[in-house]
Motif scaffolding. Structure first.
Motif, PDB file in Angstrom:
ATOM      1  N   ASN A 262      -7.808 -13.129  14.381  1.00  0.00           N
ATOM      2  CA  ASN A 262      -7.267 -11.773  14.354  1.00  0.00           C
ATOM      3  C   ASN A 262      -5.758 -11.798  14.115  1.00  0.00           C
ATOM      4  N   ALA A 263      -5.079 -12.778  14.705  1.00  0.00           N
ATOM      5  CA  ALA A 263      -3.631 -12.905  14.490  1.00  0.00           C
ATOM      6  C   ALA A 263      -3.324 -13.326  13.051  1.00  0.00           C
ATOM      7  N   LEU A 264      -4.163 -14.190  12.485  1.00  0.00           N
ATOM      8  CA  LEU A 264      -3.950 -14.647  11.106  1.00  0.00           C
ATOM      9  C   LEU A 264      -4.193 -13.550  10.067  1.00  0.00           C
ATOM     10  N   THR A 265      -5.093 -12.649  10.375  1.00  0.00           N
ATOM     11  CA  THR A 265      -5.474 -11.619   9.408  1.00  0.00           C
ATOM     12  C   THR A 265      -4.909 -10.250   9.785  1.00  0.00           C
ATOM     13  N   ALA A 266      -3.758 -10.226  10.441  1.00  0.00           N
ATOM     14  CA  ALA A 266      -3.199  -8.981  10.986  1.00  0.00           C
ATOM     15  C   ALA A 266      -2.908  -7.930   9.909  1.00  0.00           C
ATOM     16  N   GLY A 267      -2.453  -8.316   8.741  1.00  0.00           N
ATOM     17  CA  GLY A 267      -2.071  -7.333   7.736  1.00  0.00           C
ATOM     18  C   GLY A 267      -3.166  -6.954   6.760  1.00  0.00           C
ATOM     19  N   LEU A 268      -4.318  -7.568   6.864  1.00  0.00           N
ATOM     20  CA  LEU A 268      -5.407  -7.319   5.911  1.00  0.00           C
ATOM     21  C   LEU A 268      -6.177  -6.051   6.259  1.00  0.00           C
ATOM     22  N   PRO A 269      -6.934  -5.516   5.300  1.00  0.00           N
ATOM     23  CA  PRO A 269      -7.793  -4.366   5.604  1.00  0.00           C
ATOM     24  C   PRO A 269      -8.861  -4.725   6.644  1.00  0.00           C
ATOM     25  N   VAL A 270      -9.374  -3.710   7.301  1.00  0.00           N
ATOM     26  CA  VAL A 270     -10.341  -3.907   8.389  1.00  0.00           C
ATOM     27  C   VAL A 270     -11.574  -4.660   7.903  1.00  0.00           C
ATOM     28  N   PHE A 271     -12.051  -4.350   6.704  1.00  0.00           N
ATOM     29  CA  PHE A 271     -13.241  -5.025   6.174  1.00  0.00           C
ATOM     30  C   PHE A 271     -12.995  -6.528   6.029  1.00  0.00           C
ATOM     31  N   ALA A 272     -11.822  -6.899   5.523  1.00  0.00           N
ATOM     32  CA  ALA A 272     -11.501  -8.317   5.349  1.00  0.00           C
ATOM     33  C   ALA A 272     -11.368  -9.015   6.700  1.00  0.00           C
ATOM     34  N   VAL A 273     -10.742  -8.347   7.658  1.00  0.00           N
ATOM     35  CA  VAL A 273     -10.602  -8.919   9.004  1.00  0.00           C
ATOM     36  C   VAL A 273     -11.982  -9.154   9.616  1.00  0.00           C
ATOM     37  N   ASN A 274     -12.850  -8.161   9.537  1.00  0.00           N
ATOM     38  CA  ASN A 274     -14.205  -8.297  10.088  1.00  0.00           C
ATOM     39  C   ASN A 274     -14.987  -9.404   9.387  1.00  0.00           C
ATOM     40  N   LEU A 275     -14.830  -9.500   8.090  1.00  0.00           N
ATOM     41  CA  LEU A 275     -15.532 -10.531   7.332  1.00  0.00           C
ATOM     42  C   LEU A 275     -15.067 -11.929   7.742  1.00  0.00           C
TER      43      LEU A 275
END
Length: 183
Positions: A67-80
């Motif tokens: 979650n910390a690594l993908t902080a700036g990505l869209p929600v779909f990308a974070v969930n994926l």
């Protein structure tokens, strides 16, 4: 009299269900000489609990860093990313049991089958208990879709692929008559 079923048919149905359940559970019982009737069922059932622990630990320890690594990505990308990274690592760890068992190659797919059945029972139970709460049902389905379905699909699919490849390339077994002639 309206709405009541036939007690004879109901009793026959109950006896049929009881007989099927008894034959299923008898596979876990011991034989006369102290051995388990179906070692595959017992080992795969126990191994599926190990898989649950592996996947649970991976999701527990990896979700915050991911979650910390993908902080700036869209929600779909974070969930994926949060769903697939622990899933792939877990499938690789659980897939190691394929190489540990030299004789019983059905153990890995059978364990994932148990895992599927347990997770399906959990999902159905949770949905039944939350039958009047639409928001809770949606949340349950989201959690299952993100944290349960990917391990079942990736791990179960890879185990079925490994077993199919093994089964397809397995040398044919010689008939018992030929084995006796060789001796």
């Amino acid at each position: 009299m309206l709405g009541r079923s036939n007690p004879i048919k109901e009793q026959a149905y109950n006896e049929k269900i009881t007989k099927a359940a008894d034959s299923f559970w008898s596979a876990f019982q011991m034989t006369e000489n102290g051995k388990v009737k179906s070692t595959l069922m017992l080992y795969s059932f126990c191994l599926c609990w190990v898989y649950i622990a592996v996947y649970g630990a991976l999701f527990f320890f990896l979700l915050d860093p991911l979650n910390a690594l993908t902080a700036g990505l869209p929600v779909f990308a974070v969930n994926l990313v949060e769903a697939l990274v622990p899933t792939v690592i877990g499938a690789a760890i659980c897939g190691l049991t394929w190489f540990l068992s030299k004789t019983e190659k059905r153990l890995l797919p059978a364990s994932y089958l148990w895992l599927f059945l347990l997770m399906l029972a959990c999902l159905i139970t949770l949905l039944i208990y939350s039958k009047d709460e639409r928001e809770i049902q949606v949340m349950i389905l989201q959690v299952f879709g993100m944290f349960v379905l990917p391990p079942l699909v990736v791990g179960g699919g890879s185990s079925i692929f490994l077993y199919y490849r093994y089964w397809k390339n397995k040398p044919p077994v010689a008939p018992a008559a030929e084995l006796k002639k060789r001796q």
